[in-house]
Design an enzyme around this catalytic site. Structure first.
Site, PDB file in Angstrom:
ATOM      1  N   GLU A  80       9.250  16.524  15.616  1.00 21.61           N
ATOM      2  CA  GLU A  80       9.582  16.136  14.137  1.00 21.61           C
ATOM      3  C   GLU A  80       8.837  17.072  13.267  1.00 21.61           C
ATOM      4  O   GLU A  80       7.468  17.060  13.085  1.00 21.61           O
ATOM      5  CB  GLU A  80       9.234  14.665  13.698  1.00 21.61           C
ATOM      6  CG  GLU A  80      10.081  14.545  12.135  1.00 21.61           C
ATOM      7  CD  GLU A  80       9.328  12.965  11.725  1.00 21.61           C
ATOM      8  OE1 GLU A  80       8.490  12.476  11.668  1.00 21.61           O
ATOM      9  OE2 GLU A  80      10.528  12.525  11.166  1.00 21.61           O
ATOM     10  N   GLU A 140       9.263   1.607  10.768  1.00 20.79           N
ATOM     11  CA  GLU A 140      10.425   2.409  10.567  1.00 20.79           C
ATOM     12  C   GLU A 140       9.890   3.841  10.637  1.00 20.79           C
ATOM     13  O   GLU A 140       9.111   4.087   9.828  1.00 20.79           O
ATOM     14  CB  GLU A 140      11.110   2.311   9.182  1.00 20.79           C
ATOM     15  CG  GLU A 140      11.931   1.086   8.759  1.00 20.79           C
ATOM     16  CD  GLU A 140      13.328   0.890   9.756  1.00 20.79           C
ATOM     17  OE1 GLU A 140      13.623   1.815  10.052  1.00 20.79           O
ATOM     18  OE2 GLU A 140      13.629  -0.463   9.701  1.00 20.79           O
ATOM     19  N   GLY A 198       6.761   4.982   8.071  1.00 17.95           N
ATOM     20  CA  GLY A 198       5.673   6.066   8.212  1.00 17.95           C
ATOM     21  C   GLY A 198       5.999   6.908   9.348  1.00 17.95           C
ATOM     22  O   GLY A 198       7.146   6.876  10.222  1.00 17.95           O
ATOM     23  N   SER A 199       5.048   7.509   9.883  1.00 18.22           N
ATOM     24  CA  SER A 199       5.174   8.350  10.966  1.00 18.22           C
ATOM     25  C   SER A 199       4.927   7.826  12.240  1.00 18.22           C
ATOM     26  O   SER A 199       4.270   6.524  12.221  1.00 18.22           O
ATOM     27  CB  SER A 199       3.845   9.531  11.111  1.00 18.22           C
ATOM     28  OG  SER A 199       2.685   8.981  11.102  1.00 18.22           O
ATOM     29  N   LYS A 258       1.102  -0.999   0.048  1.00 13.36           N
ATOM     30  CA  LYS A 258       0.127  -0.030  -0.080  1.00 13.36           C
ATOM     31  C   LYS A 258       0.953   1.301   0.155  1.00 13.36           C
ATOM     32  O   LYS A 258       1.566   1.551   1.051  1.00 13.36           O
ATOM     33  CB  LYS A 258      -0.895  -0.107   1.250  1.00 13.36           C
ATOM     34  CG  LYS A 258      -1.995   0.953   1.076  1.00 13.36           C
ATOM     35  CD  LYS A 258      -2.539   1.637   2.213  1.00 13.36           C
ATOM     36  CE  LYS A 258      -2.008   2.872   2.696  1.00 13.36           C
ATOM     37  NZ  LYS A 258      -1.968   3.909   1.967  1.00 13.36           N
ATOM     38  N   GLY A 309       2.673   4.444  13.185  1.00 10.12           N
ATOM     39  CA  GLY A 309       3.278   3.449  13.666  1.00 10.12           C
ATOM     40  C   GLY A 309       2.767   2.766  15.007  1.00 10.12           C
ATOM     41  O   GLY A 309       2.531   1.401  15.096  1.00 10.12           O
ATOM     42  N   CYS A 351      13.420  11.266   6.942  1.00 12.00           N
ATOM     43  CA  CYS A 351      13.339  10.646   8.324  1.00 12.00           C
ATOM     44  C   CYS A 351      14.649  10.803   9.074  1.00 12.00           C
ATOM     45  O   CYS A 351      14.737  11.039  10.332  1.00 12.00           O
ATOM     46  CB  CYS A 351      12.898   9.094   8.344  1.00 12.00           C
ATOM     47  SG  CYS A 351      14.232   8.101   7.584  1.00 12.00           S
TER      48      CYS A 351
HETATM   49  P1  NAD Z   1       2.050   8.246   7.472  1.00 16.55           P
HETATM   50  O1  NAD Z   1       2.361   7.566   8.720  1.00 16.55           O
HETATM   51  O2  NAD Z   1       1.101   9.528   7.409  1.00 16.55           O
HETATM   52  O3  NAD Z   1       1.602   7.474   6.381  1.00 16.55           O
HETATM   53  C1  NAD Z   1       2.418   6.264   5.892  1.00 16.55           C
HETATM   54  C2  NAD Z   1       1.715   5.251   5.450  1.00 16.55           C
HETATM   55  O4  NAD Z   1       0.830   4.596   6.246  1.00 16.55           O
HETATM   56  C3  NAD Z   1       0.821   5.881   4.098  1.00 16.55           C
HETATM   57  O5  NAD Z   1       0.803   4.798   3.029  1.00 16.55           O
HETATM   58  C4  NAD Z   1      -0.536   5.962   4.427  1.00 16.55           C
HETATM   59  O6  NAD Z   1      -1.669   5.957   3.697  1.00 16.55           O
HETATM   60  C5  NAD Z   1      -0.451   4.870   5.606  1.00 16.55           C
HETATM   61  N1  NAD Z   1      -1.321   4.747   6.785  1.00 16.55           N
HETATM   62  C6  NAD Z   1      -2.018   5.910   7.542  1.00 16.55           C
HETATM   63  N2  NAD Z   1      -2.863   5.699   8.660  1.00 16.55           N
HETATM   64  C7  NAD Z   1      -2.938   4.259   8.581  1.00 16.55           C
HETATM   65  C8  NAD Z   1      -3.316   3.224   9.352  1.00 16.55           C
HETATM   66  N3  NAD Z   1      -4.246   3.690  10.558  1.00 16.55           N
HETATM   67  N4  NAD Z   1      -3.044   1.825   9.061  1.00 16.55           N
HETATM   68  C9  NAD Z   1      -2.496   1.732   8.223  1.00 16.55           C
HETATM   69  N5  NAD Z   1      -1.940   2.256   7.378  1.00 16.55           N
HETATM   70  C10 NAD Z   1      -2.109   3.685   7.478  1.00 16.55           C
HETATM   71  O7  NAD Z   1       3.461   8.919   7.125  1.00 16.55           O
HETATM   72  P2  NAD Z   1       3.982   9.972   6.001  1.00 16.55           P
HETATM   73  O8  NAD Z   1       3.448  11.177   6.259  1.00 16.55           O
HETATM   74  O9  NAD Z   1       3.624   9.285   4.713  1.00 16.55           O
HETATM   75  O10 NAD Z   1       5.460   9.675   5.902  1.00 16.55           O
HETATM   76  C11 NAD Z   1       6.297  10.575   6.937  1.00 16.55           C
HETATM   77  C12 NAD Z   1       6.582   9.848   8.088  1.00 16.55           C
HETATM   78  O11 NAD Z   1       7.300   8.966   7.788  1.00 16.55           O
HETATM   79  C13 NAD Z   1       7.750  10.864   8.866  1.00 16.55           C
HETATM   80  O12 NAD Z   1       7.374  10.758  10.321  1.00 16.55           O
HETATM   81  C14 NAD Z   1       8.882  10.140   8.429  1.00 16.55           C
HETATM   82  O13 NAD Z   1       9.998  10.738   9.469  1.00 16.55           O
HETATM   83  C15 NAD Z   1       8.730   8.837   8.218  1.00 16.55           C
HETATM   84  N6  NAD Z   1       9.804   7.883   7.517  1.00 16.55           N
HETATM   85  C16 NAD Z   1      10.504   7.175   8.207  1.00 16.55           C
HETATM   86  C17 NAD Z   1      11.499   6.648   7.609  1.00 16.55           C
HETATM   87  C18 NAD Z   1      12.468   5.368   8.202  1.00 16.55           C
HETATM   88  O14 NAD Z   1      12.768   4.833   7.565  1.00 16.55           O
HETATM   89  N7  NAD Z   1      12.510   5.510   9.661  1.00 16.55           N
HETATM   90  C19 NAD Z   1      11.665   6.659   6.266  1.00 16.55           C
HETATM   91  C20 NAD Z   1      10.575   7.493   5.525  1.00 16.55           C
HETATM   92  C21 NAD Z   1       9.504   8.320   6.123  1.00 16.55           C
END
Ligand code: NAD
Length: 536
Positions: A440, A305, A283-284, A230, A288, A339
């Site tokens: 962040e 992550e 993601g965030s 996804k 997470g 990130c």
């Molecule tokens: P996000 O958490 O908003 O979304 C990430 C993904 O999760 C998207 O595909 C989103 O549609 C999905 N999602 C959202 N709610 C969900 C739920 N309830 N259940 C399952 N999936 C869901 O993050 P973002 O805004 O896309 O990305 C930015 C964040 O990602 C920042 O916090 C950044 O630090 C982090 N990030 C971390 C790494 C790493 O390797 N540590 C790498 C890149 C980005």
């Protein structure tokens, strides 16, 4: 629906939902957004068709609800395409397809060498389509083309090659023993074999979509799993192109399914699904945590992550040339939407003034502009909402009393008005307690903080709930090792930024994540050991 992508004669990416035809306003947009003196062709003429529907069981299909969502160009605000919006019903279909492919299909039972061959073919296809993918990624994510073409797309192909080799080299273990059993001694031969986990939900963020997607599917597939991927609703296009390339590479139907859609509509039901065995999420932090809670209800294996607030420490004995350049890169790559961004820059009192003068001058010289232009260092932020959020952090820094060394603004250039542009902000807060120093921000906003001793800076660097990366600039190897040992971070780079080797672990501690990706850590996550014990 097929979306046609072309790269026009000036190198600007143009698109139209009607295959092969540039949009009517193409010329206007190009002329308006690229002042002639800045024009640099980003790629020769090329063409490709990108799907915008879900990819389930080897075929593209509309969402069951028929619903779509718009993916917007962050550089102009224009709609690039409408993309099928997966919902719970589509999740059921995709998981059922992945389940069939895992339980009854050939993929998990093929030899590692056969899977490696397919992954290498996928790597080759990614390279063959590199220009289209780099332009598409730059357009959808607003990421400078020089980064998507030189870094993201080559790395996506490398991910596939790397995990092809990793599965070829992965070995099981054997143990021999002699024990009494049922009245006589037995020779006991035990084998530990590494088997795929099953159906894997792979959920990716918007900032490096293709790199992230391949970073997860390559080890998952190498190990023999099937998956439902996804992508973020903000940047789904390159992952849909990846689905097409997976088919072309010979990955059987159902092994890779791609569900663009909103997190709450597609991501949440995917994580909760009984048919899913493991979740690999990037993601965030809040998402997470929600995923970890939801996955616990069905005892899924999870890797997370997440975000960071990484410390970047410039010691008194640092090579200041390297420290300035490395810190610019560590903070402002992809406009700080990374990130690993070194968002808390601690500078030793003895070099503070010299460093800050040079660093600030260097940041002032960064070019904010159209990501399709090679001269642009910072493209737009991902969305108007995200820019407003970043601006609210800038406002909070000012309201809470931080000194402003450079005030980021929406660039006044007429050509950039449609996009979500924001130039860099540098704060010099007097306290580490300010919101801008703790949270962040995920944008081009930096805090520079003065420190006086190694013990002081390590304690302050660790005073955060995050623990993804840390950077130390010093000529003293003993100091580097001492600090690296005490810094609470999953990764510490000394005199470097993101010097990446795919064999090494990637990930964070504390609220920056659970588990690691990369090398054998990815292979461990996507496999489970099985003991087979034979007594003779
Ligand atoms: P996000 O958490 O908003 O979304 C990430 C993904 O999760 C998207 O595909 C989103 O549609 C999905 N999602 C959202 N709610 C969900 C739920 N309830 N259940 C399952 N999936 C869901 O993050 P973002 O805004 O896309 O990305 C930015 C964040 O990602 C920042 O916090 C950044 O630090 C982090 N990030 C971390 C790494 C790493 O390797 N540590 C790498 C890149 C980005």
């Amino acid at each position: 629906m097929l979306l046609a992508f072309l790269i026009d004669c000036d190198g600007a990416l143009v698109c139209d939902a009607r295959v092969g035809r540039p949009p009517p306003d193409c010329e206007t947009r190009r002329m308006a957004t690229h002042p002639p003196q800045q024009r640099t062709p980003v790629a020769p003429v090329a063409g490709s068709a990108i799907e915008t529907r879900l990819f389930i069981d080897g075929a593209f299909a509309d969402a069951a609800s028929g619903e779509t969502f718009a993916t917007l160009d962050p550089a102009t605000g224009a709609e690039i395409a409408r993309v099928a919006a997966a919902g719970a019903h589509d999740v059921d279909r995709a998981v059922a397809s992945a389940r069939r492919a895992f339980d009854d299909g050939p993929w998990g039972r093929t030899t590692p060498a056969a899977r490696a061959t397919v992954l290498r073919k996928l790597a080759g296809l990614l390279r063959d389509n590199a220009e289209t993918l780099a332009a598409l990624e730059s357009r959808d994510a607003g990421k400078p083309f020089k980064e998507t073409s030189l870094r993201d797309v080559p790395r996506a192909a490398d991910n596939c090659d790397f995990f092809a080799s990793a599965i070829e080299q992965r070995a099981g273990e054997t143990f021999s023993a002699r024990r009494p059993f049922l009245g006589r001694d037995r020779d006991i031969q035990s084998i530990v074999q590494y088997e795929p986990v099953g159906v894997c939900a792979l959920i990716t963020p918007w900032n490096s979509p293709l790199m992230q997607a391949t970073w997860k599917i390559a080890p998952a597939l190498a190990a023999g799993n099937t998956c439902v991927l996804k992508p973020s609703e903000l940047t789904p296009l390159s992952t849909l192109k990846l689905a097409e390339l997976c088919s072309e590479a010979g990955i059987p139907d159902g092994v890779v399914n791609v569900l663009p859609g909103l997190g709450v509509d597609a991501g949440a039901p995917l994580v909760a699904h009984e048919g899913v065995d493991a979740v690999a999420f990037t993601g965030s932090e809040p998402t997470g945590i929600a995923i970890n809670v939801a996955a616990a209800a069905t005892l899924k294996k999870v890797t997370l992550e997440l975000g960071g607030k990484s410390a970047n420490i410039v010691c008194a004995d640092a090579d200041l040339d390297d420290a300035v350049e490395g810190s610019v890169l560590a903070m402002f790559r992809h406009s700080g939407q990374v990130c690993l961004a070194g968002t808390r820059l601690f500078v030793h009192d003895a070099v503070y003034d010299a460093f800050v003068d040079r660093f600030t001058a260097r940041v002032r010289a960064l070019v904010v502009g159209d990501p399709q232009q090679l001269g642009s260092d910072l493209g737009p932020l991902i969305s108007p909402q995200h820019r407003a959020r970043v601006e609210s952090f800038v406002a909070s820094g000012i309201a809470e009393g931080a000194d402003v060394l450079l005030h980021g603004v929406r660039p006044p250039d007429a050509a950039l008005q449609g996009g979500n542009y924001l130039s860099p902000t540098i704060f010099a807060p007097a306290s580490d307690e300010l919101t801008i120093v703790r949270e962040e921000i995920f944008g081009p906003v930096l805090s520079i903080l003065r420190y006086t001793s190694d013990a002081d800076v390590v304690a302050r660097a660790n005073a955060t709930r995050f623990g993804l990366a840390a950077y130390v600039w010093t000529r003293d190897v003993s100091r580097a090792l001492e600090m690296a040992g005490r810094l609470q971070a999953g990764m510490v780079w000394v005199n470097g930024y993101f010097l990446r080797d795919l064999r090494q672990p990637f990930g964070g501690v504390k609220h920056s994540g659970l588990g690691r990706e990369g090398g054998r850590w990815s292979m461990d996550f996507f496999t489970q050991p099985k003991l087979v014990c034979i007594a003779r």
